[in-house]
Write a protein that holds these residues in place. Structure first.
Motif, mmCIF file in Angstrom:
data_model
loop_
_atom_site.group_PDB
_atom_site.id
_atom_site.type_symbol
_atom_site.label_atom_id
_atom_site.label_comp_id
_atom_site.label_asym_id
_atom_site.label_seq_id
_atom_site.Cartn_x
_atom_site.Cartn_y
_atom_site.Cartn_z
ATOM 1 N N CYS A 113 -43.089 -52.536 -18.198
ATOM 2 C CA CYS A 113 -44.226 -52.509 -17.277
ATOM 3 C C CYS A 113 -44.599 -51.066 -16.973
ATOM 4 O O CYS A 113 -43.843 -50.132 -17.257
ATOM 5 C CB CYS A 113 -43.921 -53.276 -15.990
ATOM 6 N N ARG A 114 -45.791 -50.902 -16.359
ATOM 7 C CA ARG A 114 -46.272 -49.592 -15.928
ATOM 8 C C ARG A 114 -46.514 -49.644 -14.425
ATOM 9 O O ARG A 114 -47.215 -50.543 -13.940
ATOM 10 C CB ARG A 114 -47.566 -49.222 -16.649
ATOM 11 N N LEU A 115 -45.934 -48.690 -13.706
ATOM 12 C CA LEU A 115 -46.030 -48.676 -12.259
ATOM 13 C C LEU A 115 -46.765 -47.430 -11.796
ATOM 14 O O LEU A 115 -46.454 -46.320 -12.232
ATOM 15 C CB LEU A 115 -44.630 -48.700 -11.621
ATOM 16 N N ALA A 116 -47.742 -47.614 -10.893
ATOM 17 C CA ALA A 116 -48.537 -46.493 -10.389
ATOM 18 C C ALA A 116 -48.462 -46.446 -8.877
ATOM 19 O O ALA A 116 -48.774 -47.427 -8.199
ATOM 20 C CB ALA A 116 -49.990 -46.625 -10.844
ATOM 21 N N TRP A 117 -48.044 -45.303 -8.344
ATOM 22 C CA TRP A 117 -47.976 -45.150 -6.886
ATOM 23 C C TRP A 117 -49.351 -45.311 -6.257
ATOM 24 O O TRP A 117 -49.498 -45.869 -5.180
ATOM 25 C CB TRP A 117 -47.413 -43.770 -6.543
ATOM 26 N N ALA A 118 -50.392 -44.827 -6.934
ATOM 27 C CA ALA A 118 -51.731 -44.862 -6.357
ATOM 28 C C ALA A 118 -52.201 -46.281 -6.074
ATOM 29 O O ALA A 118 -53.053 -46.506 -5.219
ATOM 30 C CB ALA A 118 -52.728 -44.175 -7.289
ATOM 31 N N LEU A 119 -51.654 -47.256 -6.803
ATOM 32 C CA LEU A 119 -52.044 -48.646 -6.583
ATOM 33 C C LEU A 119 -51.035 -49.373 -5.702
ATOM 34 O O LEU A 119 -51.139 -50.566 -5.492
ATOM 35 C CB LEU A 119 -52.145 -49.378 -7.928
ATOM 36 N N CYS A 120 -50.050 -48.648 -5.212
ATOM 37 C CA CYS A 120 -48.929 -49.291 -4.540
ATOM 38 C C CYS A 120 -49.283 -49.679 -3.108
ATOM 39 O O CYS A 120 -49.904 -48.928 -2.370
ATOM 40 C CB CYS A 120 -47.741 -48.335 -4.520
ATOM 41 N N SER A 121 -48.877 -50.866 -2.709
ATOM 42 C CA SER A 121 -49.017 -51.294 -1.321
ATOM 43 C C SER A 121 -47.628 -51.467 -0.742
ATOM 44 O O SER A 121 -46.699 -50.777 -1.121
ATOM 45 C CB SER A 121 -49.837 -52.586 -1.268
ATOM 46 N N ASN A 122 -47.437 -52.370 0.163
ATOM 47 C CA ASN A 122 -46.169 -52.547 0.838
ATOM 48 C C ASN A 122 -45.122 -53.156 -0.091
ATOM 49 O O ASN A 122 -45.344 -54.194 -0.698
ATOM 50 C CB ASN A 122 -46.373 -53.460 2.049
ATOM 51 N N ILE A 123 -43.956 -52.519 -0.227
ATOM 52 C CA ILE A 123 -42.897 -53.065 -1.073
ATOM 53 C C ILE A 123 -41.701 -53.467 -0.227
ATOM 54 O O ILE A 123 -40.584 -53.587 -0.708
ATOM 55 C CB ILE A 123 -42.455 -52.055 -2.147
ATOM 56 N N ALA A 124 -41.933 -53.711 1.049
ATOM 57 C CA ALA A 124 -40.835 -54.030 1.958
ATOM 58 C C ALA A 124 -40.102 -55.299 1.551
ATOM 59 O O ALA A 124 -38.897 -55.445 1.785
ATOM 60 C CB ALA A 124 -41.375 -54.173 3.386
ATOM 61 N N ASP A 125 -40.813 -56.235 0.931
ATOM 62 C CA ASP A 125 -40.174 -57.483 0.536
ATOM 63 C C ASP A 125 -39.171 -57.282 -0.595
ATOM 64 O O ASP A 125 -38.279 -58.108 -0.790
ATOM 65 C CB ASP A 125 -41.230 -58.505 0.083
ATOM 66 N N GLY A 126 -39.299 -56.181 -1.308
ATOM 67 C CA GLY A 126 -38.367 -55.886 -2.381
ATOM 68 C C GLY A 126 -38.631 -56.708 -3.619
ATOM 69 O O GLY A 126 -39.318 -57.722 -3.588
#
Length: 539
Positions: A180-193
């Motif tokens: 996969c490709r992960l981008a911080w700029a598109l990142c929202s809340n990751i609290a759920d893990g």
């Protein structure tokens, strides 16, 4: 023997695997009628490698009629066709492998994933989105009925946020391989893990503007069973902390065998303390790394404002399994043979004479920043690190070429099938000498170029030159000014002896092209379609 082969081929017990490249339209229609249609019940694998052929196929056949289909690979599926395609695939009891390249934007990727996860026997899925991925949130799977219990390999070749990928993974509890490709700029809340994947053993991630803290959260809950981890990162120097990597691997990935890490720093990257303080020689060299045979190198180009070198690529060397390798300005002193690489990029003024690395399996070569213009011994130098006769794809990016350099290059690369110019610069295009004319004629008799791409600055004179140079040309992509459109269309489409059947024109109006073709009666049975920023003609 021919009769026996014919009986074998027509036997209903003989299953077919079809790979249909882009051909002329008449040839493709012939294959649809005489190859695909009579053998619908025998085809177990089908690959279509271009948007135009994929679109025609989906409009001509219903995929659920291929009752023995196991593998489907389609490049260029539109949003109007994909949902219906996936719905019909769900009726096939043997279908296990899906590879789709999507050509337009998606407003709701969740609907696509829902359809994919409902495929009853799917084991392998690769999704490629040519545009940026959908930014809308994806709901988490609520219960097992929402999950896909058969999918083992998942490749998502598009940029998504951590939260979106986390949500997708809640639907795939049996996953063993993930890209996969992960981008911080598109990142929202990751609290759920992220979802816990108990069976995941192979993970490949590209990430952009993502911090080590964010990635660590993602990785810790992923799987303790990982044996293979490949990472490509940029824009964040926190990943240079070798101590943090050691603790993360020891405490959370104890079974890891392969750690393949590459960090890229482009001139546009913001420079933080982790990068400016980075000294390759005093990190990633402890016994933790050497005992596992994990070694690293770096390449750089000199900083114009400083005598000290500025690092630009930091990467794993052993084991090195990447297919694309870049040489910049740093010289490799170590004699290494890199068998895995098939694509080599040379950036800046690479001094290949003292480069001792060897790439025996390179079939694609990209040259950047006027390499040819400033190195008169190019052929001799490059042949020391690759087998130039094996090249099939040559890309020239920002090269200022003269005719003599092009002649030399093509003389020694007679097996090239695809030639690409990012921009077209010819310093001495006219007039040609008798010797040059003879050399060009000799090249035209031997070269195998069927695809030519001139992405910017193409003129009618350039096209006349290359049509003469490449008589086997079938696919042409050009970037031209609108004032040249009519004269170029007349030249290309009026040549009845040409092998050309595919023409892509960048950043041009479809209606204008159509009007010229009809007014001048240049083509009769043809298709014309939008393809991202290009108009594609097929006849």
């Amino acid at each position: 023997m021919n009769i026996r082969f014919q009986l074998l081929f027509t036997s209903p017990n003989y299953h077919l695997k079809l790979n249909l490249p882009l051909t002329s339209k008449s040839m493709f229609l012939h294959r649809c009628i005489h190859l695909i249609k009579p053998n619908v019940n025998r085809i177990i694998s089908l690959s279509l490698s271009h948007y135009l052929t994929t679109n025609h196929f989906l409009n001509s056949f219903s995929i659920d009629s291929f009752i023995h289909l196991e593998t489907l690979n389609l490049i260029g599926v539109s949003s109007t066709n994909l949902i219906l395609l996936l719905t019909r695939l769900a009726t096939l009891s043997r279908f296990v492998s899906l590879s789709i390249t999507c050509i337009d934007n998606w407003k709701n990727a969740y609907v696509i994933y829902q359809c994919i996860f409902r495929l009853p026997t799917i084991k392998y899925c690769k999704l490629t989105f040519l545009n940026h991925g959908d930014r809308n949130p994806i709901p988490y799977a609520i219960d097992k009925q929402d999950q896909c219990q058969t999918l083992e390999y998942l490749i998502i070749d598009s940029w998504y946020s951590l939260s979106q990928i986390n949500a997708v993974l809640t639907y795939t509890p049996r996953l063993t391989h993930l890209f996969c490709r992960l981008a911080w700029a598109l990142c929202s809340n990751i609290a759920d893990g992220p979802a816990v994947l108990l069976h995941l053993t192979h993970l490949t991630v590209d990430f952009y503007q993502l911090s080590f803290n964010e990635f660590e959260i993602f990785l810790i809950k992923m799987s303790r069973q990982l044996i293979f981890l490949r990472l490509t990162a940029s824009w964040n120097g926190t990943f240079f902390s070798s101590d943090r990597w050691e603790q993360l691997i020891l405490n959370h990935i104890p079974h890891l065998r392969t750690f393949d890490f590459q960090y890229n720093i482009s001139p546009e990257c913001p420079i933080d303390d982790d990068i400016t303080n980075f000294i390759p020689t005093d990190r990633f060299i402890s016994t933790f790394w050497s005992n596992r045979n994990w070694f690293f190198k770096y390449q750089y180009w000199p900083d114009n404002n400083d005598d000290e070198p500025f690092p630009i690529v930091f990467y794993s060397t052993h084991p090195y399994r990447r297919k694309h390798y870049e040489l910049i300005e740093c010289i490799d002193d170590e004699d290494i043979e890199i068998n895995s690489a098939s694509h080599l990029t040379i950036r800046q003024q690479m001094n290949t004479i003292t480069c001792s690395s060897h790439f025996p399996n390179i079939t694609k070569l990209t040259l950047n920043a006027n390499f040819l213009d400033k190195n008169g011994q190019f052929i001799r130098d490059i042949n020391r690190i690759i087998s130039i006769s094996k090249l099939k794809y040559l890309l020239l990016d920002e090269q200022e070429l003269c005719i003599d350099q092009l002649i030399e290059l093509l003389t020694f690369t007679s097996n090239i099938h695809s030639l690409t110019f990012a921009q077209m610069f010819f310093l001495d295009f006219h007039p040609l000498s008798i010797e040059q004319t003879d050399m060009i004629h000799s090249i035209s008799m031997k070269n195998k170029i069927t695809e030519l791409n001139i992405e910017h600055g193409c003129t009618l004179e350039h096209l006349k030159f290359f049509i003469n140079l490449c008589p086997r040309l079938q696919h042409l992509t050009i970037g031209i000014s609108e004032s040249l459109l009519e004269s170029i269309l007349k030249f290309l489409l009026s040549n009845k002896d040409s092998n050309l059947f595919s023409l892509r024109i960048l950043n041009m109006n479809k209606e204008t092209i159509n009007e010229i073709i009809r007014r001048e009666i240049l083509l009769e049975n043809y298709s014309i379609e939008h393809e991202n920023s290009a108009i594609h003609l097929w006849w």
